[in-house]
Scaffold this active site. Structure first.
Site, PDB file in Angstrom:
ATOM      1  N   GLU A  85       0.856  -1.200   0.000  1.00  0.00           N
ATOM      2  CA  GLU A  85       0.000   0.000   0.000  1.00  0.00           C
ATOM      3  C   GLU A  85       0.886   1.242   0.000  1.00  0.00           C
ATOM      4  OE1 GLU A  85      -3.554   0.344   2.540  1.00  0.00           O
ATOM      5  OE2 GLU A  85      -2.620   2.157   3.338  1.00  0.00           O
ATOM      6  N   THR A 117      -3.816   4.830  -1.501  1.00  0.00           N
ATOM      7  CA  THR A 117      -4.785   5.400  -0.566  1.00  0.00           C
ATOM      8  C   THR A 117      -5.374   6.708  -1.111  1.00  0.00           C
ATOM      9  OG1 THR A 117      -3.196   6.747   0.637  1.00  0.00           O
ATOM     10  CG2 THR A 117      -3.475   4.484   1.401  1.00  0.00           C
ATOM     11  N   GLY A 171     -14.168   6.002   5.225  1.00  0.00           N
ATOM     12  CA  GLY A 171     -13.235   7.088   5.553  1.00  0.00           C
ATOM     13  C   GLY A 171     -13.388   7.468   7.012  1.00  0.00           C
ATOM     14  N   ASP A 172     -12.330   8.050   7.550  1.00  0.00           N
ATOM     15  CA  ASP A 172     -12.366   8.462   8.958  1.00  0.00           C
ATOM     16  C   ASP A 172     -13.149   9.746   9.121  1.00  0.00           C
ATOM     17  OD1 ASP A 172     -11.177   6.532  10.577  1.00  0.00           O
ATOM     18  OD2 ASP A 172      -9.190   7.095   9.829  1.00  0.00           O
ATOM     19  N   ALA A 223     -19.562   2.213   4.582  1.00  0.00           N
ATOM     20  CA  ALA A 223     -18.880   1.733   3.377  1.00  0.00           C
ATOM     21  C   ALA A 223     -19.810   0.826   2.558  1.00  0.00           C
ATOM     22  CB  ALA A 223     -17.603   0.993   3.761  1.00  0.00           C
ATOM     23  N   TYR A 274     -11.398  -5.261  10.557  1.00  0.00           N
ATOM     24  CA  TYR A 274     -10.666  -4.868  11.768  1.00  0.00           C
ATOM     25  C   TYR A 274     -10.542  -6.044  12.740  1.00  0.00           C
ATOM     26  CZ  TYR A 274     -11.675  -0.483   9.557  1.00  0.00           C
ATOM     27  OH  TYR A 274     -11.740   0.514   8.604  1.00  0.00           O
ATOM     28  N   HIS A 326     -13.557  -2.409  14.883  1.00  0.00           N
ATOM     29  CA  HIS A 326     -13.430  -0.997  14.516  1.00  0.00           C
ATOM     30  C   HIS A 326     -13.619  -0.150  15.779  1.00  0.00           C
ATOM     31  CE1 HIS A 326     -14.731   2.916  12.836  1.00  0.00           C
ATOM     32  NE2 HIS A 326     -13.845   2.624  11.903  1.00  0.00           N
ATOM     33  N   LYS A 370     -21.647  -5.580   4.694  1.00  0.00           N
ATOM     34  CA  LYS A 370     -20.793  -4.940   3.680  1.00  0.00           C
ATOM     35  C   LYS A 370     -20.354  -5.969   2.634  1.00  0.00           C
ATOM     36  CE  LYS A 370     -16.698  -3.243   5.162  1.00  0.00           C
ATOM     37  NZ  LYS A 370     -15.787  -2.244   5.759  1.00  0.00           N
TER      38      LYS A 370
HETATM   39  P1  FAD Z   1     -17.481   0.959   7.594  1.00  0.00           P
HETATM   40  O1  FAD Z   1     -17.410  -0.394   7.020  1.00  0.00           O
HETATM   41  O2  FAD Z   1     -18.628   1.817   7.206  1.00  0.00           O
HETATM   42  O3  FAD Z   1     -17.423   0.811   9.187  1.00  0.00           O
HETATM   43  C1  FAD Z   1     -17.281   1.955  10.025  1.00  0.00           C
HETATM   44  C2  FAD Z   1     -18.047   1.752  11.321  1.00  0.00           C
HETATM   45  O4  FAD Z   1     -19.462   1.733  11.049  1.00  0.00           O
HETATM   46  C3  FAD Z   1     -17.745   0.431  12.012  1.00  0.00           C
HETATM   47  O5  FAD Z   1     -17.780   0.631  13.396  1.00  0.00           O
HETATM   48  C4  FAD Z   1     -18.886  -0.472  11.571  1.00  0.00           C
HETATM   49  O6  FAD Z   1     -19.153  -1.515  12.497  1.00  0.00           O
HETATM   50  C5  FAD Z   1     -20.041   0.513  11.487  1.00  0.00           C
HETATM   51  N1  FAD Z   1     -21.057   0.121  10.492  1.00  0.00           N
HETATM   52  C6  FAD Z   1     -20.816  -0.320   9.246  1.00  0.00           C
HETATM   53  N2  FAD Z   1     -21.986  -0.610   8.614  1.00  0.00           N
HETATM   54  C7  FAD Z   1     -22.964  -0.322   9.502  1.00  0.00           C
HETATM   55  C8  FAD Z   1     -24.383  -0.410   9.472  1.00  0.00           C
HETATM   56  N3  FAD Z   1     -25.030  -0.845   8.364  1.00  0.00           N
HETATM   57  N4  FAD Z   1     -25.098  -0.029  10.568  1.00  0.00           N
HETATM   58  C9  FAD Z   1     -24.454   0.417  11.678  1.00  0.00           C
HETATM   59  N5  FAD Z   1     -23.100   0.517  11.778  1.00  0.00           N
HETATM   60  C10 FAD Z   1     -22.377   0.148  10.707  1.00  0.00           C
HETATM   61  N6  FAD Z   1      -9.081   5.925   5.275  1.00  0.00           N
HETATM   62  C11 FAD Z   1      -8.912   6.899   4.364  1.00  0.00           C
HETATM   63  O7  FAD Z   1      -9.352   8.037   4.592  1.00  0.00           O
HETATM   64  N7  FAD Z   1      -8.262   6.681   3.175  1.00  0.00           N
HETATM   65  C12 FAD Z   1      -7.768   5.458   2.860  1.00  0.00           C
HETATM   66  O8  FAD Z   1      -7.195   5.279   1.786  1.00  0.00           O
HETATM   67  C13 FAD Z   1      -7.931   4.389   3.799  1.00  0.00           C
HETATM   68  N8  FAD Z   1      -7.494   3.141   3.531  1.00  0.00           N
HETATM   69  C14 FAD Z   1      -7.725   2.117   4.418  1.00  0.00           C
HETATM   70  C15 FAD Z   1      -7.329   0.808   4.090  1.00  0.00           C
HETATM   71  C16 FAD Z   1      -7.537  -0.235   4.981  1.00  0.00           C
HETATM   72  C17 FAD Z   1      -7.124  -1.627   4.592  1.00  0.00           C
HETATM   73  C18 FAD Z   1      -8.143   0.025   6.249  1.00  0.00           C
HETATM   74  C19 FAD Z   1      -8.334  -1.087   7.235  1.00  0.00           C
HETATM   75  C20 FAD Z   1      -8.554   1.310   6.570  1.00  0.00           C
HETATM   76  C21 FAD Z   1      -8.366   2.363   5.661  1.00  0.00           C
HETATM   77  N9  FAD Z   1      -8.793   3.668   5.942  1.00  0.00           N
HETATM   78  C22 FAD Z   1      -8.615   4.677   5.026  1.00  0.00           C
HETATM   79  C23 FAD Z   1      -9.419   3.981   7.241  1.00  0.00           C
HETATM   80  C24 FAD Z   1     -10.957   3.835   7.200  1.00  0.00           C
HETATM   81  O9  FAD Z   1     -11.499   4.818   6.351  1.00  0.00           O
HETATM   82  C25 FAD Z   1     -11.469   4.012   8.635  1.00  0.00           C
HETATM   83  O10 FAD Z   1     -11.067   2.936   9.420  1.00  0.00           O
HETATM   84  C26 FAD Z   1     -12.948   4.315   8.798  1.00  0.00           C
HETATM   85  O11 FAD Z   1     -13.143   4.724  10.162  1.00  0.00           O
HETATM   86  C27 FAD Z   1     -13.879   3.157   8.551  1.00  0.00           C
HETATM   87  O12 FAD Z   1     -13.941   2.831   7.232  1.00  0.00           O
HETATM   88  P2  FAD Z   1     -14.708   1.498   6.748  1.00  0.00           P
HETATM   89  O13 FAD Z   1     -14.705   1.526   5.296  1.00  0.00           O
HETATM   90  O14 FAD Z   1     -14.161   0.309   7.442  1.00  0.00           O
HETATM   91  O15 FAD Z   1     -16.179   1.832   7.318  1.00  0.00           O
END
Ligand code: FAD
Length: 294
Positions: free
Chosen positions: A17, A48, A107-108, A122, A143, A147, A163
């Site tokens: 990455e 990223t 995204g964060d 996501a 995670y 998470h 997801k």
């Molecule tokens: P989600 O899958 O949406 O999860 C986020 C939170 O919401 C979790 O607690 C989950 O349990 C909860 N959730 C999900 N779906 C639901 C639902 N239907 N109902 C209720 N709660 C739900 N960040 C960047 O900004 N740029 C990057 O390029 C980047 N690359 C990454 C690559 C990897 C491999 C990883 C592990 C992380 C990366 N991140 C990046 C960080 C990521 O954006 C953060 O960890 C963010 O907080 C969560 O993203 P996610 O896609 O996992 O979110």
């Protein structure tokens, strides 16, 4: 090529990455990094993007560069600060660039930033990409320690299942330092019916600036072995470099021995570290994947 096809061909997929340079930065340095990483023949390189809308701008450019060096790119795409029009435009650009693989992320959260009404998770982005009319292979994040926003790992895994069911073909984990967390997580998601391949995310801790940032940002648990390493070598750059590489290699060998479907190395654009680690693990990967041909 779709990364899901690589998973069909190989027992263990190995990838890197990288992050794009700042919008104003010279492209030459990253070009050198991509060239050196490509020479190590990873199965793919992911690029990223930042969670803020404008931060996505250089991801397609660097993904195209990865492709030019003959390696499959995986473009990260976040949605938390986007709307449908912006995501559609990003997908269009990726498709026109010949990019086949997208890592769909929420995204964060950025304090004070307006959050999307259209993309809350996501999984909303995964569904949107699946219905976009483009033919992308979609990866997503997971995670092993849960998470940070999730009340518990079980809730997080239930959300992960939604997801994956929306159309994800492989998962990349958040970095972790204790392989037992990965093995436990793998068993738990399998019981929950998540059956796509999971690549283990490994971050070599080789610099004190990374040590400070990564540990606070990722929230990863720090095993005693890492604490000892950091406190002993924190101010000794050469020793920290060697110790960090050795720890990462040890983690990877253990993961591959235990049948992990692959390793995704968070190389922080450091091609030297990637080369040192790859030289150690490449014979093992060859043996594991060579067994496929028999
Ligand atoms: P989600 O899958 O949406 O999860 C986020 C939170 O919401 C979790 O607690 C989950 O349990 C909860 N959730 C999900 N779906 C639901 C639902 N239907 N109902 C209720 N709660 C739900 N960040 C960047 O900004 N740029 C990057 O390029 C980047 N690359 C990454 C690559 C990897 C491999 C990883 C592990 C992380 C990366 N991140 C990046 C960080 C990521 O954006 C953060 O960890 C963010 O907080 C969560 O993203 P996610 O896609 O996992 O979110």
């Amino acid at each position: 090529m779709f990364i899901s096809r690589i998973f069909l061909q190989k027992k263990a997929v190995y990838s890197f990455e990288i992050f794009p340079p700042k919008p104003t930065a010279d492209i030459a340095a990253v070009e050198d990094t991509v060239k050196n990483l490509s020479a190590l023949s990873p199965d793919y390189i992911s690029v990223t993007c930042s969670a803020g809308g404008s931060g996505n701008s250089r991801t397609p450019e660097i993904a195209r560069m990865v492709k030019r060096f003959g390696v499959e790119p995986l473009a990260h795409l976040t949605c938390i600060n986007s709307d449908r029009a912006a995501v559609s435009a990003s997908l269009q650009e990726l498709a026109e660039s010949g990019i086949d693989n997208v890592l769909a992320l929420r995204g964060d959260r950025i304090e004070g930033a307006k959050e999307s009404e259209e993309f809350r998770h996501a999984s909303d982005l995964v569904t949107f990409i699946r219905n976009s009319g483009h033919d992308f292979d979609i990866a997503a994040a997971c995670y092993p320690e849960g998470h940070p926003e999730s009340p518990d790992i079980f809730t997080d895994i239930r959300n992960l299942k939604k997801k994956v069911d929306a159309g994800v073909s492989h998962l990349n984990t958040q970095l972790f330092f204790d392989n037992d967390d990965f093995f436990r997580f793998r068993d738990m998601i399998s019981l929950a019916g998540v059956d796509v391949p999971v690549q283990a995310g490994i971050m070599p801790l080789v610099k004190k600036s990374h040590v400070d940032r990564i540990i606070s940002l990722s929230g990863a648990k720090i095993p005693a072995k890492i604490s000892r390493m950091i406190s002993r070598f924190y101010d000794k750059p050469d020793s920290l470099l060697e110790a960090g590489i050795a720890y990462a290699v040890d983690q990877i060998v253990d993961l591959l021995s235990a049948g992990a479907r692959g390793v995704h190395l968070y190389v922080m654009n450091n091609a030297y570290v990637a080369r040192r680690i790859t030289e150690s693990v490449a014979p093992i990967l060859r043996e594991i994947n060579g067994a496929d041909d028999n």
